[in-house]
Design a protein around this motif. Structure first.
Motif, PDB file in Angstrom:
ATOM      1  N   GLN A  17       0.831  -1.204   0.000  1.00  0.00           N
ATOM      2  CA  GLN A  17       0.000   0.000   0.000  1.00  0.00           C
ATOM      3  C   GLN A  17       0.868   1.257   0.000  1.00  0.00           C
ATOM      4  OE1 GLN A  17      -2.787  -0.275   3.266  1.00  0.00           O
ATOM      5  NE2 GLN A  17      -4.260  -1.440   2.042  1.00  0.00           N
ATOM      6  N   GLU A  18       1.967   1.214   0.752  1.00  0.00           N
ATOM      7  CA  GLU A  18       2.873   2.359   0.783  1.00  0.00           C
ATOM      8  C   GLU A  18       3.586   2.521  -0.566  1.00  0.00           C
ATOM      9  OE1 GLU A  18       1.764   1.514   4.804  1.00  0.00           O
ATOM     10  OE2 GLU A  18       2.589   0.187   3.261  1.00  0.00           O
ATOM     11  N   VAL A  19       3.965   1.397  -1.183  1.00  0.00           N
ATOM     12  CA  VAL A  19       4.608   1.467  -2.496  1.00  0.00           C
ATOM     13  C   VAL A  19       3.657   2.058  -3.529  1.00  0.00           C
ATOM     14  CG1 VAL A  19       5.623   0.106  -4.359  1.00  0.00           C
ATOM     15  CG2 VAL A  19       6.159  -0.449  -1.990  1.00  0.00           C
ATOM     16  N   ASP A  20       2.385   1.686  -3.463  1.00  0.00           N
ATOM     17  CA  ASP A  20       1.401   2.201  -4.420  1.00  0.00           C
ATOM     18  C   ASP A  20       1.287   3.725  -4.360  1.00  0.00           C
ATOM     19  OD1 ASP A  20       0.775  -0.274  -5.442  1.00  0.00           O
ATOM     20  OD2 ASP A  20      -0.970  -0.583  -4.143  1.00  0.00           O
ATOM     21  N   LYS A  21       1.535   4.298  -3.204  1.00  0.00           N
ATOM     22  CA  LYS A  21       1.440   5.759  -3.066  1.00  0.00           C
ATOM     23  C   LYS A  21       2.492   6.484  -3.908  1.00  0.00           C
ATOM     24  CE  LYS A  21      -0.428   5.444   1.636  1.00  0.00           C
ATOM     25  NZ  LYS A  21      -0.171   5.678   3.094  1.00  0.00           N
ATOM     26  N   LEU A  22       3.546   5.772  -4.292  1.00  0.00           N
ATOM     27  CA  LEU A  22       4.588   6.381  -5.131  1.00  0.00           C
ATOM     28  C   LEU A  22       4.139   6.516  -6.585  1.00  0.00           C
ATOM     29  CD1 LEU A  22       7.642   4.418  -3.680  1.00  0.00           C
ATOM     30  CD2 LEU A  22       7.192   6.865  -3.401  1.00  0.00           C
ATOM     31  N   ASP A  23       3.073   5.803  -6.951  1.00  0.00           N
ATOM     32  CA  ASP A  23       2.500   5.876  -8.300  1.00  0.00           C
ATOM     33  C   ASP A  23       3.566   5.652  -9.372  1.00  0.00           C
ATOM     34  OD1 ASP A  23       0.477   6.141 -10.177  1.00  0.00           O
ATOM     35  OD2 ASP A  23       0.738   8.308 -10.351  1.00  0.00           O
ATOM     36  N   ALA A  24       4.319   4.574  -9.219  1.00  0.00           N
ATOM     37  CA  ALA A  24       5.410   4.273 -10.144  1.00  0.00           C
ATOM     38  C   ALA A  24       4.917   3.410 -11.299  1.00  0.00           C
ATOM     39  CB  ALA A  24       6.539   3.563  -9.408  1.00  0.00           C
ATOM     40  N   ASP A  25       5.611   3.540 -12.429  1.00  0.00           N
ATOM     41  CA  ASP A  25       5.337   2.695 -13.592  1.00  0.00           C
ATOM     42  C   ASP A  25       6.182   1.422 -13.573  1.00  0.00           C
ATOM     43  OD1 ASP A  25       3.478   4.450 -15.178  1.00  0.00           O
ATOM     44  OD2 ASP A  25       5.177   5.817 -14.946  1.00  0.00           O
ATOM     45  N   LYS A  65       3.993  -1.721 -13.672  1.00  0.00           N
ATOM     46  CA  LYS A  65       2.659  -1.266 -13.295  1.00  0.00           C
ATOM     47  C   LYS A  65       2.072  -0.404 -14.418  1.00  0.00           C
ATOM     48  CE  LYS A  65       2.804  -3.176  -9.228  1.00  0.00           C
ATOM     49  NZ  LYS A  65       1.873  -4.269  -8.868  1.00  0.00           N
ATOM     50  N   ASN A  66       0.783  -0.095 -14.290  1.00  0.00           N
ATOM     51  CA  ASN A  66       0.098   0.808 -15.217  1.00  0.00           C
ATOM     52  C   ASN A  66       0.209   0.354 -16.671  1.00  0.00           C
ATOM     53  OD1 ASN A  66      -0.486   2.432 -12.967  1.00  0.00           O
ATOM     54  ND2 ASN A  66       1.426   3.577 -13.196  1.00  0.00           N
ATOM     55  N   ASN A  67       0.048  -0.960 -16.883  1.00  0.00           N
ATOM     56  CA  ASN A  67       0.063  -1.546 -18.228  1.00  0.00           C
ATOM     57  C   ASN A  67       1.406  -1.442 -18.939  1.00  0.00           C
ATOM     58  OD1 ASN A  67      -2.756  -2.299 -18.206  1.00  0.00           O
ATOM     59  ND2 ASN A  67      -3.248  -0.137 -18.514  1.00  0.00           N
ATOM     60  N   ASN A  68       2.472  -1.192 -18.196  1.00  0.00           N
ATOM     61  CA  ASN A  68       3.808  -1.236 -18.776  1.00  0.00           C
ATOM     62  C   ASN A  68       4.286  -2.687 -18.808  1.00  0.00           C
ATOM     63  OD1 ASN A  68       4.780   1.686 -19.192  1.00  0.00           O
ATOM     64  ND2 ASN A  68       3.855   1.730 -17.161  1.00  0.00           N
ATOM     65  N   GLU A  69       5.273  -2.953 -19.658  1.00  0.00           N
ATOM     66  CA  GLU A  69       5.783  -4.308 -19.825  1.00  0.00           C
ATOM     67  C   GLU A  69       7.299  -4.327 -19.625  1.00  0.00           C
ATOM     68  OE1 GLU A  69       4.616  -5.644 -23.673  1.00  0.00           O
ATOM     69  OE2 GLU A  69       2.510  -5.879 -23.119  1.00  0.00           O
ATOM     70  N   VAL A  70       7.792  -5.387 -19.011  1.00  0.00           N
ATOM     71  CA  VAL A  70       9.233  -5.595 -18.878  1.00  0.00           C
ATOM     72  C   VAL A  70       9.593  -6.984 -19.384  1.00  0.00           C
ATOM     73  CG1 VAL A  70       9.575  -3.988 -16.951  1.00  0.00           C
ATOM     74  CG2 VAL A  70       8.975  -6.368 -16.478  1.00  0.00           C
ATOM     75  N   LYS A  71      10.713  -7.063 -20.045  1.00  0.00           N
ATOM     76  CA  LYS A  71      11.224  -8.332 -20.558  1.00  0.00           C
ATOM     77  C   LYS A  71      12.661  -8.508 -20.086  1.00  0.00           C
ATOM     78  CE  LYS A  71      12.551  -8.573 -24.828  1.00  0.00           C
ATOM     79  NZ  LYS A  71      12.505  -8.591 -26.314  1.00  0.00           N
ATOM     80  N   ARG A  72      12.918  -9.638 -19.456  1.00  0.00           N
ATOM     81  CA  ARG A  72      14.274  -9.874 -18.962  1.00  0.00           C
ATOM     82  C   ARG A  72      15.251 -10.003 -20.126  1.00  0.00           C
ATOM     83  NH1 ARG A  72      16.303 -14.210 -14.364  1.00  0.00           N
ATOM     84  NH2 ARG A  72      18.499 -13.625 -14.436  1.00  0.00           N
ATOM     85  N   LEU A  73      16.396  -9.351 -19.994  1.00  0.00           N
ATOM     86  CA  LEU A  73      17.453  -9.428 -20.993  1.00  0.00           C
ATOM     87  C   LEU A  73      18.420 -10.540 -20.606  1.00  0.00           C
ATOM     88  CD1 LEU A  73      18.088  -5.601 -21.449  1.00  0.00           C
ATOM     89  CD2 LEU A  73      16.976  -7.135 -23.081  1.00  0.00           C
ATOM     90  N   ASP A  74      18.695 -11.406 -21.519  1.00  0.00           N
ATOM     91  CA  ASP A  74      19.545 -12.563 -21.245  1.00  0.00           C
ATOM     92  C   ASP A  74      21.010 -12.178 -21.450  1.00  0.00           C
ATOM     93  OD1 ASP A  74      20.325 -15.110 -20.601  1.00  0.00           O
ATOM     94  OD2 ASP A  74      20.013 -15.905 -22.620  1.00  0.00           O
ATOM     95  N   TRP A  75      21.491 -11.324 -20.562  1.00  0.00           N
ATOM     96  CA  TRP A  75      22.890 -10.900 -20.631  1.00  0.00           C
ATOM     97  C   TRP A  75      23.764 -11.963 -19.981  1.00  0.00           C
ATOM     98  CZ3 TRP A  75      23.054  -5.012 -19.023  1.00  0.00           C
ATOM     99  CH2 TRP A  75      22.406  -4.250 -20.014  1.00  0.00           C
ATOM    100  N   TYR A  76      24.743 -12.415 -20.711  1.00  0.00           N
ATOM    101  CA  TYR A  76      25.713 -13.360 -20.157  1.00  0.00           C
ATOM    102  C   TYR A  76      27.061 -13.124 -20.814  1.00  0.00           C
ATOM    103  CZ  TYR A  76      28.374 -17.479 -18.989  1.00  0.00           C
ATOM    104  OH  TYR A  76      29.370 -18.302 -18.533  1.00  0.00           O
ATOM    105  N   GLY A  77      28.111 -13.223 -20.012  1.00  0.00           N
ATOM    106  CA  GLY A  77      29.458 -13.095 -20.548  1.00  0.00           C
ATOM    107  C   GLY A  77      30.473 -13.538 -19.522  1.00  0.00           C
ATOM    108  N   GLU A  78      31.737 -13.445 -19.893  1.00  0.00           N
ATOM    109  CA  GLU A  78      32.823 -13.778 -18.978  1.00  0.00           C
ATOM    110  C   GLU A  78      33.977 -12.808 -19.186  1.00  0.00           C
ATOM    111  OE1 GLU A  78      34.803 -17.373 -21.605  1.00  0.00           O
ATOM    112  OE2 GLU A  78      33.261 -17.847 -20.109  1.00  0.00           O
ATOM    113  N   PHE A  79      34.802 -12.698 -18.187  1.00  0.00           N
ATOM    114  CA  PHE A  79      35.915 -11.754 -18.220  1.00  0.00           C
ATOM    115  C   PHE A  79      37.107 -12.373 -17.510  1.00  0.00           C
ATOM    116  CE2 PHE A  79      38.489  -8.238 -16.641  1.00  0.00           C
ATOM    117  CZ  PHE A  79      38.544  -7.388 -17.738  1.00  0.00           C
TER     118      PHE A  79
END
Length: 250
Positions: A17-25, A65-79
């Motif tokens: 409920q407290e997070v919702d008050k921030l009205d974040a996308d 939130k608010n009908n936004n979409e996120v897609k995980r990026l499959d970042w992989y590498g080595e160093f």
């Protein structure tokens, strides 16, 4: 577009409920419990989330939130650190060795890298060292336009050590070199280590305050962005961290 990062100090299911008050996308939460293993109300609130971690109780999660979409990026590498005469396995690492990073694409428009650096007393490359290692692998991924890195870095210039090349200051310089700057320091015209607004209160004590949560954004976002830090009067009863909010106006 409003992006919020908050280390909730656990039990997010009781704080939605407290997070919702921030009205974040887009919401990035550290010390986040996995909704799949929690209450129905929390699962309904979470929606189509991204979560990563080794523990079911305190890891990192991204909530659109608010009908936004996120897609995980499959970042992989080595160093591997070249030029050292060593048989130690510690001079090479992969993305999967590092904790905790969650890259994703928002609305097929821009990238967010959610960060919660971790460490133990036995790790030389703890906290900012983890991010430094991640950066060595993924500089190319992060060097393009429309990038945001945001989260709990557990780091500040005041803790730099002279004999480490992965200091907080060194990481900030490397990020600047690839076109990523700290929005707070740009907006407030303050130097690293001299922040006027804390993001963390150790043991929730007002006299033990530090600035350890950051948003680094690509230069194309700088002039159309704004950052705010939550106030301790509203948030200290909920967590030892304050939420940081980045608003993109374009």
């Amino acid at each position: 577009m409003k992006i919020v990062s908050w280390n909730c100090n656990g039990a997010l299911r009781k704080k939605t409920q407290e997070v919702d008050k921030l009205d974040a996308d887009i919401i990035i939460i550290q010390e986040c419990e996995d909704p799949a293993l929690s209450t129905k109300d929390y699962q309904n609130w979470a929606g189509d989330y991204l979560w990563v971690g080794d523990s079911n109780h305190k890891e990192i999660c991204v909530f659109p939130k608010n009908n936004n979409e996120v897609k995980r990026l499959d970042w992989y590498g080595e160093f591997e650190i070249e030029g050292l005469s060593s048989h130690s396995s510690s001079i090479k690492w992969t993305t999967y060795d590092l904790k905790l990073f969650l890259p994703c694409k928002v609305n097929e428009s821009f990238n967010i890298l959610g960060v919660w650096t971790k460490g133990t007393d036995s790790e030389v490359f703890g906290y900012i060292g983890q991010f430094w290692k991640f950066l060595q692998i993924h500089k190319k991924n992060l060097s393009t336009s429309r990038q945001i890195i945001i989260g709990d870095f557990n780091s500040n210039k005041i803790w730099d050590k002279a004999d480490r090349w992965w200091n907080h200051s060194d990481v900030v310089c490397e990020l600047n070199d690839i076109g990523l700057i700290s929005l707070f320091h740009h907006q407030h015209v303050e130097n690293q280590g001299k922040e006027s607004i804390p993001t963390f209160f150790m043991h929730r004590k007002k006299e033990k305050s530090y600035h350890i949560d950051y948003a680094f954004i690509s230069t194309d976002f700088v002039n159309s962005s704004n950052i705010e830090i939550g106030g301790k009067e509203s948030w200290l009863s909920l967590s030892d961290h304050m939420p940081i909010s980045v608003t993109l106006n374009s």
